[in-house]
Design a protein around this motif. Structure first.
Motif, PDB file in Angstrom:
ATOM      1  N   TRP A  58       0.817  -1.212   0.000  1.00  0.00           N
ATOM      2  CA  TRP A  58       0.000   0.000   0.000  1.00  0.00           C
ATOM      3  C   TRP A  58       0.851   1.262   0.000  1.00  0.00           C
ATOM      4  CZ3 TRP A  58      -4.011  -1.647   4.259  1.00  0.00           C
ATOM      5  CH2 TRP A  58      -4.839  -2.639   3.724  1.00  0.00           C
ATOM      6  N   GLY A  59       2.151   1.113   0.022  1.00  0.00           N
ATOM      7  CA  GLY A  59       3.039   2.263  -0.071  1.00  0.00           C
ATOM      8  C   GLY A  59       3.337   2.913   1.271  1.00  0.00           C
ATOM      9  N   LYS A  60       4.056   4.027   1.184  1.00  0.00           N
ATOM     10  CA  LYS A  60       4.464   4.758   2.384  1.00  0.00           C
ATOM     11  C   LYS A  60       3.359   5.727   2.773  1.00  0.00           C
ATOM     12  CE  LYS A  60       8.706   6.140   2.489  1.00  0.00           C
ATOM     13  NZ  LYS A  60       9.929   6.933   2.294  1.00  0.00           N
ATOM     14  N   ARG A  61       2.948   5.647   4.041  1.00  0.00           N
ATOM     15  CA  ARG A  61       1.855   6.491   4.522  1.00  0.00           C
ATOM     16  C   ARG A  61       2.188   7.056   5.889  1.00  0.00           C
ATOM     17  NH1 ARG A  61      -3.723   4.266   2.738  1.00  0.00           N
ATOM     18  NH2 ARG A  61      -3.177   3.582   0.674  1.00  0.00           N
ATOM     19  N   LYS A  62       1.498   8.132   6.200  1.00  0.00           N
ATOM     20  CA  LYS A  62       1.649   8.766   7.508  1.00  0.00           C
ATOM     21  C   LYS A  62       0.920   7.908   8.539  1.00  0.00           C
ATOM     22  CE  LYS A  62       1.118  13.177   9.765  1.00  0.00           C
ATOM     23  NZ  LYS A  62      -0.003  13.948  10.214  1.00  0.00           N
ATOM     24  N   LEU A  63       1.552   7.681   9.680  1.00  0.00           N
ATOM     25  CA  LEU A  63       0.934   6.918  10.756  1.00  0.00           C
ATOM     26  C   LEU A  63      -0.002   7.816  11.557  1.00  0.00           C
ATOM     27  CD1 LEU A  63       4.143   5.060  11.975  1.00  0.00           C
ATOM     28  CD2 LEU A  63       2.345   4.143  10.533  1.00  0.00           C
ATOM     29  N   ALA A  64      -0.994   7.237  12.194  1.00  0.00           N
ATOM     30  CA  ALA A  64      -1.942   8.009  12.999  1.00  0.00           C
ATOM     31  C   ALA A  64      -1.252   8.593  14.230  1.00  0.00           C
ATOM     32  CB  ALA A  64      -3.111   7.135  13.428  1.00  0.00           C
ATOM     33  N   TYR A  65      -0.249   7.897  14.725  1.00  0.00           N
ATOM     34  CA  TYR A  65       0.535   8.370  15.864  1.00  0.00           C
ATOM     35  C   TYR A  65       1.935   7.789  15.739  1.00  0.00           C
ATOM     36  CZ  TYR A  65      -0.967   3.759  17.449  1.00  0.00           C
ATOM     37  OH  TYR A  65      -1.229   2.420  17.516  1.00  0.00           O
ATOM     38  N   GLU A  66       2.851   8.351  16.480  1.00  0.00           N
ATOM     39  CA  GLU A  66       4.249   7.937  16.410  1.00  0.00           C
ATOM     40  C   GLU A  66       4.399   6.503  16.913  1.00  0.00           C
ATOM     41  OE1 GLU A  66       8.231   9.256  18.685  1.00  0.00           O
ATOM     42  OE2 GLU A  66       7.201  10.877  17.610  1.00  0.00           O
ATOM     43  N   VAL A  67       5.092   5.681  16.129  1.00  0.00           N
ATOM     44  CA  VAL A  67       5.352   4.289  16.492  1.00  0.00           C
ATOM     45  C   VAL A  67       6.848   4.063  16.393  1.00  0.00           C
ATOM     46  CG1 VAL A  67       4.937   1.872  15.932  1.00  0.00           C
ATOM     47  CG2 VAL A  67       3.116   3.551  15.584  1.00  0.00           C
ATOM     48  N   GLN A  68       7.471   3.696  17.490  1.00  0.00           N
ATOM     49  CA  GLN A  68       8.920   3.471  17.536  1.00  0.00           C
ATOM     50  C   GLN A  68       9.683   4.638  16.898  1.00  0.00           C
ATOM     51  OE1 GLN A  68      10.045  -0.390  16.068  1.00  0.00           O
ATOM     52  NE2 GLN A  68       8.678  -1.454  17.471  1.00  0.00           N
ATOM     53  N   LYS A  69       9.301   5.842  17.272  1.00  0.00           N
ATOM     54  CA  LYS A  69       9.921   7.084  16.810  1.00  0.00           C
ATOM     55  C   LYS A  69       9.781   7.304  15.303  1.00  0.00           C
ATOM     56  CE  LYS A  69      13.174   7.206  20.606  1.00  0.00           C
ATOM     57  NZ  LYS A  69      14.543   7.299  21.030  1.00  0.00           N
TER      58      LYS A  69
END
Length: 178
Positions: A58-69
């Protein structure tokens, strides 16, 4: 691999369960790393007696919140058939892989006949899944040459038009349409 886990009493002989697993890789992962993780997931599924139905990047996307920095991640989707315990083994392998920052599995259906379930999985699709699509920000800013999977197709259902009518054009000369 651990001893095979017994299924529930509801499981029918010769039938499998359908699962979907989505995992997120670090945004700086190269195509080689993505290919290695995909191959590892495929090996675990096939070694556990599973059948892959679909693989998609699905490609590179913005996460809803920070995960492992990390603020972005590369999303990969696997749909497969397997028996009880296969998901646990796949998730154990994903947990031990450094480039995987998050994973999530869902059981879609029980007692699926593997012969009746059509597979969209091909070697070409598997190889293509190692190459992420453009970043969603590049799509939004017009920097990406590739077409966004979220762009409307000609003749596709338009929710806003169905609910609100043709609101894309501003009203001319301040007249209201009744």
């Amino acid at each position: 691999m651990a001893a095979p886990r017994l299924g529930s009493a509801r499981d029918m002989a010769g039938r499998k369960r359908e699962y979907e697993t989505i995992y997120i890789l670090r945004p700086d992962s190269t195509n080689d790393v993505i290919g290695q993780v995909n191959t590892k997931a495929r090996t675990v599924i096939e070694a556990g007696g599973g059948t892959i139905i679909k693989v998609d990047n699905w490609g590179k996307r913005k996460l809803a919140y920070e995960v492992q920095k990390q603020l972005k991640g590369i999303y990969l989707f696997f749909s497969y058939l397997g028996s009880a315990g296969l998901v646990e083994e796949l998730e154990r392998n994903l947990r031990l892989t450094d480039s995987v920052i998050r994973y999530y599995s869902v059981k879609i259906a029980e007692n699926v006949d593997p012969a009746a379930r059509t597979s969209e999985f091909t070697e070409e699709a598997f190889t293509k899944a190692a190459t992420p699509g453009p970043d969603e920000e590049e799509i939004a800013t017009g920097q990406a040459a590739a077409r966004s999977p979220f762009e409307e197709d000609e003749g596709a259902f338009d929710f806003e038009e169905a609910v609100f009518g043709g609101v894309d054009e501003p009203l001319r000369s301040g007249k209201r349409e009744d």
